[in-house]
Design a protein around this motif. Sequence first.
Motif, PDB file in Angstrom:
ATOM      1  N   ARG A  53    -123.136   3.589  29.896  1.00  0.00           N
ATOM      2  CA  ARG A  53    -123.476   4.035  31.248  1.00  0.00           C
ATOM      3  C   ARG A  53    -123.250   2.895  32.221  1.00  0.00           C
ATOM      4  NH1 ARG A  53    -128.089   8.332  31.298  1.00  0.00           N
ATOM      5  NH2 ARG A  53    -128.293   7.554  33.418  1.00  0.00           N
ATOM      6  N   GLY A  54    -123.159   3.234  33.510  1.00  0.00           N
ATOM      7  CA  GLY A  54    -122.945   2.227  34.528  1.00  0.00           C
ATOM      8  C   GLY A  54    -124.210   1.770  35.231  1.00  0.00           C
ATOM      9  N   ASP A  55    -125.347   2.400  34.907  1.00  0.00           N
ATOM     10  CA  ASP A  55    -126.592   2.034  35.580  1.00  0.00           C
ATOM     11  C   ASP A  55    -127.512   1.264  34.641  1.00  0.00           C
ATOM     12  OD1 ASP A  55    -127.494   3.965  33.818  1.00  0.00           O
ATOM     13  OD2 ASP A  55    -127.868   5.483  35.356  1.00  0.00           O
ATOM     14  N   ASP A  56    -128.780   1.107  35.026  1.00  0.00           N
ATOM     15  CA  ASP A  56    -129.736   0.341  34.231  1.00  0.00           C
ATOM     16  C   ASP A  56    -130.473   1.185  33.198  1.00  0.00           C
ATOM     17  OD1 ASP A  56    -129.158  -2.045  35.470  1.00  0.00           O
ATOM     18  OD2 ASP A  56    -130.716  -1.839  37.003  1.00  0.00           O
ATOM     19  N   THR A  57    -130.059   2.426  33.017  1.00  0.00           N
ATOM     20  CA  THR A  57    -130.680   3.283  32.015  1.00  0.00           C
ATOM     21  C   THR A  57    -129.990   3.102  30.667  1.00  0.00           C
ATOM     22  OG1 THR A  57    -131.352   4.953  33.629  1.00  0.00           O
ATOM     23  CG2 THR A  57    -131.185   5.672  31.333  1.00  0.00           C
ATOM     24  N   ILE A  58    -130.793   2.831  29.641  1.00  0.00           N
ATOM     25  CA  ILE A  58    -130.277   2.797  28.274  1.00  0.00           C
ATOM     26  C   ILE A  58    -130.453   4.197  27.697  1.00  0.00           C
ATOM     27  CG2 ILE A  58    -130.576   1.860  25.956  1.00  0.00           C
ATOM     28  CD1 ILE A  58    -129.449  -0.163  27.844  1.00  0.00           C
ATOM     29  N   GLU A  59    -129.363   4.790  27.262  1.00  0.00           N
ATOM     30  CA  GLU A  59    -129.398   6.121  26.665  1.00  0.00           C
ATOM     31  C   GLU A  59    -128.964   6.020  25.207  1.00  0.00           C
ATOM     32  OE1 GLU A  59    -127.235  10.528  27.089  1.00  0.00           O
ATOM     33  OE2 GLU A  59    -126.976   9.002  28.655  1.00  0.00           O
ATOM     34  N   VAL A  60    -129.801   6.503  24.314  1.00  0.00           N
ATOM     35  CA  VAL A  60    -129.490   6.511  22.890  1.00  0.00           C
ATOM     36  C   VAL A  60    -129.630   7.948  22.399  1.00  0.00           C
ATOM     37  CG1 VAL A  60    -130.142   5.689  20.599  1.00  0.00           C
ATOM     38  CG2 VAL A  60    -130.256   4.136  22.571  1.00  0.00           C
ATOM     39  N   ASP A  61    -128.527   8.483  21.879  1.00  0.00           N
ATOM     40  CA  ASP A  61    -128.499   9.879  21.426  1.00  0.00           C
ATOM     41  C   ASP A  61    -127.777   9.944  20.077  1.00  0.00           C
ATOM     42  OD1 ASP A  61    -128.608  12.610  21.214  1.00  0.00           O
ATOM     43  OD2 ASP A  61    -127.325  13.036  22.945  1.00  0.00           O
TER      44      ASP A  61
ATOM     45  N   SER B 131    -136.731   3.491  17.794  1.00  0.00           N
ATOM     46  CA  SER B 131    -137.153   2.442  18.730  1.00  0.00           C
ATOM     47  C   SER B 131    -135.934   1.749  19.303  1.00  0.00           C
ATOM     48  CB  SER B 131    -138.035   1.400  18.030  1.00  0.00           C
ATOM     49  OG  SER B 131    -139.150   2.009  17.409  1.00  0.00           O
ATOM     50  N   VAL B 132    -135.988   1.443  20.593  1.00  0.00           N
ATOM     51  CA  VAL B 132    -134.903   0.745  21.275  1.00  0.00           C
ATOM     52  C   VAL B 132    -135.482  -0.493  21.951  1.00  0.00           C
ATOM     53  CG1 VAL B 132    -133.056   0.904  22.982  1.00  0.00           C
ATOM     54  CG2 VAL B 132    -133.753   2.953  21.694  1.00  0.00           C
TER      55      VAL B 132
ATOM     56  N   ARG C  34    -137.717  -6.638  23.896  1.00  0.00           N
ATOM     57  CA  ARG C  34    -138.746  -5.804  24.523  1.00  0.00           C
ATOM     58  C   ARG C  34    -138.531  -4.346  24.142  1.00  0.00           C
ATOM     59  NH1 ARG C  34    -137.286  -5.273  29.039  1.00  0.00           N
ATOM     60  NH2 ARG C  34    -135.465  -6.640  29.100  1.00  0.00           N
ATOM     61  N   LEU C  35    -139.570  -3.676  23.728  1.00  0.00           N
ATOM     62  CA  LEU C  35    -139.482  -2.255  23.407  1.00  0.00           C
ATOM     63  C   LEU C  35    -139.350  -1.473  24.703  1.00  0.00           C
ATOM     64  CD1 LEU C  35    -139.708  -0.021  21.226  1.00  0.00           C
ATOM     65  CD2 LEU C  35    -142.179  -0.001  21.678  1.00  0.00           C
ATOM     66  N   ILE C  36    -138.223  -0.747  24.865  1.00  0.00           N
ATOM     67  CA  ILE C  36    -137.998  -0.025  26.119  1.00  0.00           C
ATOM     68  C   ILE C  36    -137.961   1.491  25.940  1.00  0.00           C
ATOM     69  CG2 ILE C  36    -136.770  -1.965  27.176  1.00  0.00           C
ATOM     70  CD1 ILE C  36    -134.152  -0.453  26.615  1.00  0.00           C
TER      71      ILE C  36
ATOM     72  N   LYS D  31    -133.970  11.763  18.094  1.00  0.00           N
ATOM     73  CA  LYS D  31    -133.420  12.565  19.188  1.00  0.00           C
ATOM     74  C   LYS D  31    -133.087  11.640  20.354  1.00  0.00           C
ATOM     75  CE  LYS D  31    -137.785  13.533  21.556  1.00  0.00           C
ATOM     76  NZ  LYS D  31    -138.653  14.591  22.115  1.00  0.00           N
ATOM     77  N   ARG D  32    -132.507  12.203  21.404  1.00  0.00           N
ATOM     78  CA  ARG D  32    -132.111  11.424  22.578  1.00  0.00           C
ATOM     79  C   ARG D  32    -133.329  10.788  23.237  1.00  0.00           C
ATOM     80  NH1 ARG D  32    -131.857  12.414  28.105  1.00  0.00           N
ATOM     81  NH2 ARG D  32    -130.146  11.356  29.218  1.00  0.00           N
ATOM     82  N   VAL D  33    -133.191   9.481  23.551  1.00  0.00           N
ATOM     83  CA  VAL D  33    -134.218   8.767  24.299  1.00  0.00           C
ATOM     84  C   VAL D  33    -133.547   7.959  25.401  1.00  0.00           C
ATOM     85  CG1 VAL D  33    -135.835   8.594  22.364  1.00  0.00           C
ATOM     86  CG2 VAL D  33    -134.167   6.765  22.742  1.00  0.00           C
ATOM     87  N   THR D  34    -134.288   7.665  26.442  1.00  0.00           N
ATOM     88  CA  THR D  34    -133.791   6.810  27.523  1.00  0.00           C
ATOM     89  C   THR D  34    -134.861   5.790  27.880  1.00  0.00           C
ATOM     90  OG1 THR D  34    -134.598   8.311  29.254  1.00  0.00           O
ATOM     91  CG2 THR D  34    -132.317   8.618  28.500  1.00  0.00           C
ATOM     92  N   GLY D  35    -134.440   4.699  28.453  1.00  0.00           N
ATOM     93  CA  GLY D  35    -135.363   3.661  28.915  1.00  0.00           C
ATOM     94  C   GLY D  35    -134.659   2.773  29.906  1.00  0.00           C
ATOM     95  N   ASN D  36    -135.424   2.042  30.705  1.00  0.00           N
ATOM     96  CA  ASN D  36    -134.857   1.117  31.670  1.00  0.00           C
ATOM     97  C   ASN D  36    -134.572  -0.214  30.986  1.00  0.00           C
ATOM     98  OD1 ASN D  36    -134.922  -1.078  33.845  1.00  0.00           O
ATOM     99  ND2 ASN D  36    -134.895   0.786  35.072  1.00  0.00           N
ATOM    100  N   ILE D  37    -133.370  -0.727  31.190  1.00  0.00           N
ATOM    101  CA  ILE D  37    -132.960  -1.945  30.493  1.00  0.00           C
ATOM    102  C   ILE D  37    -133.840  -3.135  30.868  1.00  0.00           C
ATOM    103  CG2 ILE D  37    -131.277  -2.737  32.215  1.00  0.00           C
ATOM    104  CD1 ILE D  37    -129.432  -3.425  29.834  1.00  0.00           C
TER     105      ILE D  37
END
Length: 335
Positions: A187-195, A236-237, A242-244, A251-257
Amino acid sequence: TSVYESLKKKIIDELWDPKHKFFKVKFPDGSLCDTREAIGYIPWMFGIPGPEHDEAWLQIRNPQGFLAPKGLTTAERRHPRFRKNRPQGGSCEWDGAVWPFATTQTLMALAELLRTPGSHSVDRTDYYNNLLTYATSHERKGIPHIGEYHDEVTGRWLRDINPRSWYYNHSTYCDLVITGLVGLVPRGDDTIEVDPLFPADSMSYFALDKVLYHGKLLTIIWDADGSRYKRGTGLSVYADNRLIARSTKLKRVTGNINGSVGIGNYPLLLPVKKKTPGKFLNHSILSKNPGVQHGLFNLKGQSFGRQFKCLPDGVYISVFPDVVICDVLLSVENH
């Protein structure tokens, strides 16, 4: 944008064959090729097709389509001109042999499809099984190897030791594991997406460690019961320890980098080692099967001299120096 929508409409209008339900090559005279080819899956890489085009994916399950014992063919196997260049060993045989890069495109397109909301004609098991087959193709005489293209039934590299094939490196296998299977979606933003694209209940654990992403070191862990890595159960990501993001389900999760949902720091699974100048760690066959050795290639200098090195059972693969995947798939058994 208007340019994207215009191109999207043109591709569908001009290249979709409603009779064979597939995107095809169009000739200068305006006619479409009479053969389904793997290149017809590329539009899915860019989100072009809609649900009405989903039926095209049934061909990766069909032995008369693209499904073969040693991989996905580049042309449908039912066509009368399929593999008519036998005996093999010519140049650029695109009449059906398995090309690793074409398989890469197909699996990238499949990943995009599976992450699109709604039901589909194929599922994550198709991605998983085809990636397993793809992984096992990366060998020659028992050691890791990637060539130009190979036989769809025997797996034999058709140009074999020909210099062009020998140094072809025509694979983005690591990307398929990282962005596809483990599911780190760029992604191009600060969101980490794991799917993750693992089928349900297929894996008890896996880990992706030390991935440099947007200036942070990421660690992605799945541990169904928490016994493998001792960091809690579920997915866990971590970003710079740091756990985000966390989920009890795969399943799909998102977090701020730059954020945190945990308390304290969590050390990387493996210590960061100083890079060794002049070395590039390339491909590795990952397997728990005693019949397949663990190993990697060190490609040194301009000579590309190949050295095979056995690794201990804690298998890893390096995409770039210091990027490590531990315990991730490519075993012929589930963990």
